[in-house]
Design an enzyme around this catalytic site. Structure first.
Site, PDB file in Angstrom:
ATOM      1  CG  ASN A 130      -1.921   1.104   1.253  1.00  0.00           C
ATOM      2  OD1 ASN A 130      -1.565   2.275   1.237  1.00  0.00           O
ATOM      3  ND2 ASN A 130      -3.188   0.735   1.315  1.00  0.00           N
ATOM      4  CG  HIS A 141      -5.958  -0.213  -1.893  1.00  0.00           C
ATOM      5  ND1 HIS A 141      -7.166  -0.644  -1.393  1.00  0.00           N
ATOM      6  CD2 HIS A 141      -5.952   1.136  -1.718  1.00  0.00           C
ATOM      7  CE1 HIS A 141      -7.858   0.378  -0.938  1.00  0.00           C
ATOM      8  NE2 HIS A 141      -7.144   1.472  -1.143  1.00  0.00           N
ATOM      9  CD  GLU A 143      -5.165  -6.297  -1.800  1.00  0.00           C
ATOM     10  OE1 GLU A 143      -5.769  -6.869  -0.884  1.00  0.00           O
ATOM     11  OE2 GLU A 143      -4.867  -5.083  -1.742  1.00  0.00           O
ATOM     12  CB  SER A 166     -10.014  -9.553   4.367  1.00  0.00           C
ATOM     13  OG  SER A 166     -11.175  -9.708   3.571  1.00  0.00           O
ATOM     14  CB  CYS A 168     -10.961  -2.952   0.281  1.00  0.00           C
ATOM     15  SG  CYS A 168     -10.060  -2.420  -1.192  1.00  0.00           S
ATOM     16  CB  CYS A 171      -8.256  -5.142  -3.646  1.00  0.00           C
ATOM     17  SG  CYS A 171      -7.212  -3.676  -3.412  1.00  0.00           S
ATOM     18  CG  ASP A 231      -6.062   2.313   2.970  1.00  0.00           C
ATOM     19  OD1 ASP A 231      -5.625   2.881   1.942  1.00  0.00           O
ATOM     20  OD2 ASP A 231      -6.055   1.077   3.107  1.00  0.00           O
TER      21      ASP A 231
END
Length: 236
Positions: A130, A141, A143, A166, A168, A171, A231
């Protein structure tokens, strides 16, 4: 199975999911002809254009192929899960790469979330963390950083996105949009994102409940609650 116009999901995506499920279960076998857009439109009470968009979606994910003048058919390997399920030991090793990225982000003064994208053959394609704070870019982010680092791929079938937290909805949408086959989640205790939704739509999800990932995120949220809520798009 019927389509739900009130679900908030485009009808063409819903129809593509229905056909993909029939392929996955073997109801539509490899090289079998898929119903035409006109027939699908009549069966589901939708516009032919909507049915055509569903077919385009299936072609994009390499689940069907089209023979000009003859129609569309199930791809030869479409009903085969590729590759085989990843063992938890392998997933844990891959998580180490994402954790290294999360630590690097924290050291830079950023949010400690890391990710890595692995190919179907187990080769690391891209990694990242991130960078909202570092680059002033809310779209970076972990990912998405790993996804961008991997560069262009002809197909994401069989790939695995590994993330310390996990994913969001942003993503999770990336995973769904590009047909990434599997997601390995370090932890979902401090933040429960979209991994259940991904599993419901055919993505293999492995949640490792890793204590180091949990501690890293919990400590950060305690120390920087305002940044964390920024975020994930929540107002404090």
């Amino acid at each position: 199975m019927s389509l739900d116009p009130k679900s908030g999901r485009p009808l063409y995506v819903q129809l593509a999911d229905v056909i993909a499920a029939r392929i996955a279960t073997g109801e539509y076998a490899p090289d079998r002809m898929v119903p035409t857009p006109a027939r699908l439109a009549e069966e589901y009470g939708i516009a032919v254009l909507t049915a055509r968009r569903a077919m385009q979606e299936l072609r994009r994910h390499e689940l069907i192929y089209t023979v000009p003048g003859k129609g569309s058919f199930v791809a030869p390997a479409a009903g085969v899960s590729a590759p085989a399920t990843v063992e938890r030991e392998q997933a844990q090793r891959w998580l180490g790469t994402a954790l290294d990225e999360a630590r690097a982000g924290l050291a830079e003064g950023g949010i400690p979330i890391g990710a890595a994208l692995y190919g179907a053959d187990g080769v690391l394609l891209g990694r990242g963390h991130n960078r909202r704070v570092q680059d002033g870019d809310p779209s970076l982010h972990a990912e998405t950083a790993a996804f961008r680092a991997a560069g262009r791929q002809r197909s994401y079938r069989g790939t695995t996105m590994v993330t310390t937290l996990s994913p969001c909805w942003y993503c999770s949408g990336l995973v769904r949009q590009f047909g990434i086959s599997r997601v390995v989640v370090g932890e979902a205790e401090t933040f429960h994102g979209g991994h259940d939704w991904l599993a419901q739509h055919g993505v293999e999800v492995i949640v490792l409940d890793d204590p180091e990932c949990t501690a890293l995120m919990r400590d950060f949220i305690t120390a920087h609650p305002a940044l964390w809520h920024e975020d994930i798009g929540e107002e404090t």
